[in-house]
Design an enzyme around this catalytic site. Structure first.
Site, PDB file in Angstrom:
ATOM      1  N   SER A 188       0.860  -1.189   0.000  1.00 31.85           N
ATOM      2  CA  SER A 188       0.000   0.000   0.000  1.00 31.85           C
ATOM      3  C   SER A 188       0.890   1.230   0.000  1.00 31.85           C
ATOM      4  CB  SER A 188      -0.876   0.015   1.252  1.00 31.85           C
ATOM      5  OG  SER A 188      -1.507   1.266   1.397  1.00 31.85           O
ATOM      6  N   TYR A 201      -1.876  -0.794  10.449  1.00 33.05           N
ATOM      7  CA  TYR A 201      -1.991  -1.161   9.027  1.00 33.05           C
ATOM      8  C   TYR A 201      -0.780  -0.652   8.243  1.00 33.05           C
ATOM      9  CZ  TYR A 201      -3.894  -1.204   4.253  1.00 33.05           C
ATOM     10  OH  TYR A 201      -4.091  -1.410   2.911  1.00 33.05           O
TER      11      TYR A 201
HETATM   12  P1  NAD Z   1     -11.333  -6.174  -0.030  1.00 23.81           P
HETATM   13  O1  NAD Z   1     -12.039  -6.037   1.241  1.00 23.81           O
HETATM   14  O2  NAD Z   1     -12.146  -6.391  -1.244  1.00 23.81           O
HETATM   15  O3  NAD Z   1     -10.264  -7.328   0.021  1.00 23.81           O
HETATM   16  C1  NAD Z   1      -9.612  -7.726   1.180  1.00 23.81           C
HETATM   17  C2  NAD Z   1      -9.845  -9.215   1.318  1.00 23.81           C
HETATM   18  O4  NAD Z   1      -8.979  -9.696   2.312  1.00 23.81           O
HETATM   19  C3  NAD Z   1     -11.235  -9.616   1.734  1.00 23.81           C
HETATM   20  O5  NAD Z   1     -12.084  -9.805   0.629  1.00 23.81           O
HETATM   21  C4  NAD Z   1     -10.997 -10.909   2.482  1.00 23.81           C
HETATM   22  O6  NAD Z   1     -11.302 -12.012   1.666  1.00 23.81           O
HETATM   23  C5  NAD Z   1      -9.512 -10.917   2.742  1.00 23.81           C
HETATM   24  N1  NAD Z   1      -9.218 -11.097   4.157  1.00 23.81           N
HETATM   25  C6  NAD Z   1      -9.185 -10.167   5.132  1.00 23.81           C
HETATM   26  N2  NAD Z   1      -8.880 -10.755   6.304  1.00 23.81           N
HETATM   27  C7  NAD Z   1      -8.723 -12.084   6.052  1.00 23.81           C
HETATM   28  C8  NAD Z   1      -8.416 -13.220   6.848  1.00 23.81           C
HETATM   29  N3  NAD Z   1      -8.166 -13.108   8.168  1.00 23.81           N
HETATM   30  N4  NAD Z   1      -8.388 -14.439   6.254  1.00 23.81           N
HETATM   31  C9  NAD Z   1      -8.637 -14.571   4.920  1.00 23.81           C
HETATM   32  N5  NAD Z   1      -8.899 -13.529   4.116  1.00 23.81           N
HETATM   33  C10 NAD Z   1      -8.947 -12.302   4.684  1.00 23.81           C
HETATM   34  O7  NAD Z   1     -10.445  -4.855  -0.191  1.00 23.81           O
HETATM   35  P2  NAD Z   1      -9.245  -4.510  -1.189  1.00 23.81           P
HETATM   36  O8  NAD Z   1      -9.117  -3.047  -1.102  1.00 23.81           O
HETATM   37  O9  NAD Z   1      -9.428  -5.157  -2.485  1.00 23.81           O
HETATM   38  O10 NAD Z   1      -7.982  -5.122  -0.451  1.00 23.81           O
HETATM   39  C11 NAD Z   1      -7.055  -5.965  -1.092  1.00 23.81           C
HETATM   40  C12 NAD Z   1      -5.650  -5.581  -0.680  1.00 23.81           C
HETATM   41  O11 NAD Z   1      -5.348  -4.295  -1.197  1.00 23.81           O
HETATM   42  C13 NAD Z   1      -5.416  -5.528   0.812  1.00 23.81           C
HETATM   43  O12 NAD Z   1      -4.190  -6.132   1.123  1.00 23.81           O
HETATM   44  C14 NAD Z   1      -5.357  -4.045   1.078  1.00 23.81           C
HETATM   45  O13 NAD Z   1      -4.578  -3.752   2.208  1.00 23.81           O
HETATM   46  C15 NAD Z   1      -4.730  -3.536  -0.192  1.00 23.81           C
HETATM   47  N6  NAD Z   1      -4.927  -2.105  -0.437  1.00 23.81           N
HETATM   48  C16 NAD Z   1      -6.164  -1.612  -0.700  1.00 23.81           C
HETATM   49  C17 NAD Z   1      -6.294  -0.261  -0.923  1.00 23.81           C
HETATM   50  C18 NAD Z   1      -7.640   0.354  -1.202  1.00 23.81           C
HETATM   51  O14 NAD Z   1      -7.756   1.580  -1.230  1.00 23.81           O
HETATM   52  N7  NAD Z   1      -8.664  -0.415  -1.460  1.00 23.81           N
HETATM   53  C19 NAD Z   1      -5.187   0.588  -0.876  1.00 23.81           C
HETATM   54  C20 NAD Z   1      -3.948   0.041  -0.609  1.00 23.81           C
HETATM   55  C21 NAD Z   1      -3.821  -1.320  -0.389  1.00 23.81           C
END
Ligand code: NAD
Ligand code: MG
Length: 295
Positions: A188, A201
């Site tokens: 991130s 985080y």
């Molecule tokens: P999202 O909620 O769609 O995806 C996160 C997923 O993580 C969930 O769908 C879930 O299946 C999984 N998860 C969480 N805890 C878990 C656990 N204990 N066991 C198994 N699975 C688990 O949101 P996203 O934004 O697509 O996130 C995906 C990645 O992108 C993450 O690592 C997040 O930190 C990163 N990210 C997202 C953003 C943003 O703005 N959306 C920005 C930077 C980084």
């Protein structure tokens, strides 16, 4: 329209303000308004990953769903990991990919549990007779304004989910990975530009970057490449799951394109890092943040 059509990124997707909305973690894509775009209608594969066998964590929604769609349309068979509460989102992904003739095997569980991480790798090996692609997208994010109320349980849960899982899954996968295999992590921009309400985080995402750089060097002699994607603001259930409704309504507004990214805008980066077209790329991080500076 496909990912190859020339487009103005400013007007490609709806910009905030969005309807105010909140969810409890882990959140669901099907409850979001507007609906996120994961590339369902647009991602066109070019047979870049024919015969690949992979795992995608967090594959039910958001960036993980977009990565799964992109990898699958390039020809990869996948085991999809997600939390049991997310069954509805996961079944949508499975139905889409299997409807297109690829294998998409559901295997729900908690990646903050080492045994599940071992079982997930074994599931892929059993289903496909081997494994060459480990794409780790799952992550946990929550907000907390005050270090005095940030609990040890919360801190532990963030680290178990965002960092220990990478260690456990990599450890389980490496014995099965032949030269030419790849591991992709998800960091991130919080790793280098942390928000004050996301201490645990942001630190965990900084560790993801370091993990990627260190493990890439260790696995290079085995012919295994390790890279990372570092997103900026992306419209996924993570936001309504962890921020207040007012913040969510204006999510991504201050980024240079005036909007958050959509998951569909990240899928191709995962394909690139898995494909042998990136054969000299290892230990690197691709930042996808719509022009927001990150280091
Ligand atoms: P999202 O909620 O769609 O995806 C996160 C997923 O993580 C969930 O769908 C879930 O299946 C999984 N998860 C969480 N805890 C878990 C656990 N204990 N066991 C198994 N699975 C688990 O949101 P996203 O934004 O697509 O996130 C995906 C990645 O992108 C993450 O690592 C997040 O930190 C990163 N990210 C997202 C953003 C943003 O703005 N959306 C920005 C930077 C980084
Ligand atoms: Mg989800």
């Amino acid at each position: 329209m496909s990912q190859y059509d020339k487009r103005d990124p400013n007007t490609l997707y709806p910009a905030p303000p969005y309807p105010e909305q909140e969810q409890s973690l882990p959140g669901a894509a099907w409850k979001m308004d507007p609906q996120p775009d994961h590339g369902e209608q647009s991602y066109v594969g070019k047979e870049r990953l024919t015969g690949y066998r992979g795992i995608v964590t967090g594959a039910d929604s958001g960036i993980g769903r977009a990565a799964a769609i992109a990898l699958s349309r390039e020809g990869a068979d996948l085991v999809l990991s997600y939390l049991p509460d997310e069954q509805e989102d996961a079944e949508q992904v499975r139905d889409l990919l299997e409807g297109e003739g690829r294998r998409a095997v559901l295997f729900p569980g908690d990646i903050s549990d080492e045994q599940y991480c071992k079982d997930l790798v074994q599931k892929a090996v059993d289903e496909f007779g081997g494994l060459d692609t480990l794409v780790m997208v799952a992550g946990r994010m929550d907000s907390n304004d005050d270090v005095l109320t940030l609990t040890t349980e919360h801190f532990d849960s963030t680290f178990k989910t965002n960092i220990y899982s990478l260690f456990w899954l990599t450890k389980a996968a490496v014995p099965h990975l032949e030269p030419g295999s790849t591991i992709v992590t998800t960091g991130s921009i919080q790793a280098s530009t942390p928000s004050p309400d996301k201490i645990d985080y942001a630190i965990s995402k900084s560790a993801v970057k370091t993990f990627t750089e260190a493990v890439a060097q260790q696995l290079a002699p085995k012919g295994i490449r390790v890279n990372s994607v570092a997103p900026g603001p992306v419209w996924t259930p993570l936001q309504p799951g962890s921020d207040d409704a007012e913040t969510v309504a204006h999510f991504g507004e201050s980024s240079p394109f005036g909007r958050p990214g959509q998951p569909a805008e990240l899928g191709a980066a995962y394909v690139h890092l898995v494909s042998p077209e990136s054969s000299y790329q290892s230990g690197s991080t691709i930042t996808i943040a719509g022009g927001t500076p990150a280091f």
